[in-house]
Design a protein around this motif. Structure first.
Motif, short mmCIF file in Angstrom:
data_model
loop_
_atom_site.label_atom_id
_atom_site.label_comp_id
_atom_site.label_asym_id
_atom_site.label_seq_id
_atom_site.Cartn_x
_atom_site.Cartn_y
_atom_site.Cartn_z
N VAL A 57 -124.83 -15.64 50.68
CA VAL A 57 -124.18 -14.41 51.16
C VAL A 57 -124.53 -14.22 52.63
N ARG A 58 -123.49 -13.96 53.43
CA ARG A 58 -123.71 -13.70 54.86
C ARG A 58 -123.39 -12.24 55.15
N PHE A 59 -124.25 -11.62 55.95
CA PHE A 59 -124.04 -10.24 56.39
C PHE A 59 -123.83 -10.26 57.91
N ASP A 60 -122.72 -9.69 58.35
CA ASP A 60 -122.42 -9.54 59.77
C ASP A 60 -122.62 -8.08 60.15
N TYR A 61 -123.09 -7.84 61.39
CA TYR A 61 -123.41 -6.48 61.82
C TYR A 61 -123.61 -6.44 63.32
N ALA A 62 -123.64 -5.25 63.84
CA ALA A 62 -124.01 -5.00 65.23
C ALA A 62 -125.37 -4.32 65.21
N THR A 63 -126.27 -4.75 66.09
CA THR A 63 -127.61 -4.17 66.16
C THR A 63 -127.66 -3.14 67.28
N ARG A 64 -128.30 -2.03 66.98
CA ARG A 64 -128.50 -0.97 67.97
C ARG A 64 -129.98 -0.63 68.01
N GLU A 65 -130.57 -0.64 69.20
CA GLU A 65 -131.97 -0.27 69.38
C GLU A 65 -132.05 1.25 69.55
N VAL A 66 -132.94 1.89 68.79
CA VAL A 66 -133.09 3.35 68.83
C VAL A 66 -134.55 3.67 69.15
N PHE A 67 -134.76 4.52 70.18
CA PHE A 67 -136.11 4.94 70.54
C PHE A 67 -136.58 6.01 69.56
N ILE A 68 -137.73 5.77 68.92
CA ILE A 68 -138.28 6.71 67.94
C ILE A 68 -139.30 7.64 68.59
N SER A 69 -140.31 7.08 69.23
CA SER A 69 -141.35 7.85 69.90
C SER A 69 -142.20 6.90 70.72
N ARG A 70 -143.14 7.46 71.49
CA ARG A 70 -144.04 6.59 72.26
C ARG A 70 -144.89 5.74 71.34
N ALA A 71 -145.32 6.28 70.23
CA ALA A 71 -146.17 5.54 69.31
C ALA A 71 -145.39 4.45 68.58
N CYS A 72 -144.15 4.75 68.21
CA CYS A 72 -143.35 3.81 67.43
C CYS A 72 -142.52 2.87 68.30
N GLY A 73 -142.14 3.33 69.46
CA GLY A 73 -141.28 2.52 70.32
C GLY A 73 -139.85 2.51 69.79
N PHE A 74 -139.25 1.33 69.85
CA PHE A 74 -137.86 1.16 69.42
C PHE A 74 -137.79 0.50 68.05
N VAL A 75 -136.77 0.85 67.29
CA VAL A 75 -136.48 0.17 66.03
C VAL A 75 -135.01 -0.22 66.06
#
Length: 176
Positions: free
Chosen positions: A118-136
């Motif tokens: 099974v193949r999953f296609d998607y677009a990735t978006r980086e989201v800033f959470i906080s200074r401690a967490c950084g980006f997800v």
């Protein structure tokens, strides 16, 4: 005596100034934050009965491998009998392919079982959470494709939620 008093005044003033500057510098620092909500979400897959789509249906001895990987996905116990799983997508890519093996077991270090790809296609978006967490990473425009084979155990795949932002709901339903 005046000179000694002046020298003492300079020393005390210098020390006081150093203390004030040091306290000011330290007060600008914050306590270390603890990252609570900083994990990239996993793809939630629910396995359903093809003949009765409202019912969950276990997959016996399920093993999930990333295409080209030797190790099984480690987000659930390998070769478990489950009706749902959570698996990671690759954040730096636009697609991730998995081999889902039903009735998986080793026979003389050879994988036996019924594999479907099974193949999953998607677009990735980086989201800033906080200074401690950084980006997800979060995923948008999720689509799936089942590689057809003569002995597919997977009958159909439906994307329930095209946005993978949390673990609150099923993203993909697989009917078997």
């Amino acid at each position: 005596m005046l000179r000694t008093g002046y020298s003492l005044f300079i020393r005390i003033s210098s020390f006081a100034l150093a203390c004030i500057l040091g306290a000011g510098a330290l007060s600008g620092c914050e306590k270390d934050d603890i990252c609570v909500d900083g994990d990239t979400p996993l793809l939630i897959i629910k396995f359903l009965d093809d003949e009765n789509p409202d019912n969950a249906k276990n997959v016996n001895q399920l093993r999930v491998l990333g295409l080209g990987k030797d190790e099984a996905v480690d987000t659930f116990l390998d070769r478990s009998t489950l009706d749902s799983i959570a698996i990671p997508l690759q954040p730096g890519e636009t697609q991730t392919t998995f081999i889902l093996i039903q009735d998986s077991e080793d026979e003389e270090e050879m994988e036996i079982g019924n594999p479907d790809t099974v193949r999953f296609d998607y677009a990735t978006r980086e989201v800033f959470i906080s200074r401690a967490c950084g980006f997800v990473a979060q995923y948008e425009n999720l689509e799936s494709e089942l590689q057809q084979g003569s002995e597919n155990w997977i009958r159909n795949i439906e994307v329930e939620n095209t946005s993978v932002q949390n673990l609150d709901s099923t993203h993909v339903s697989i009917f078997h």
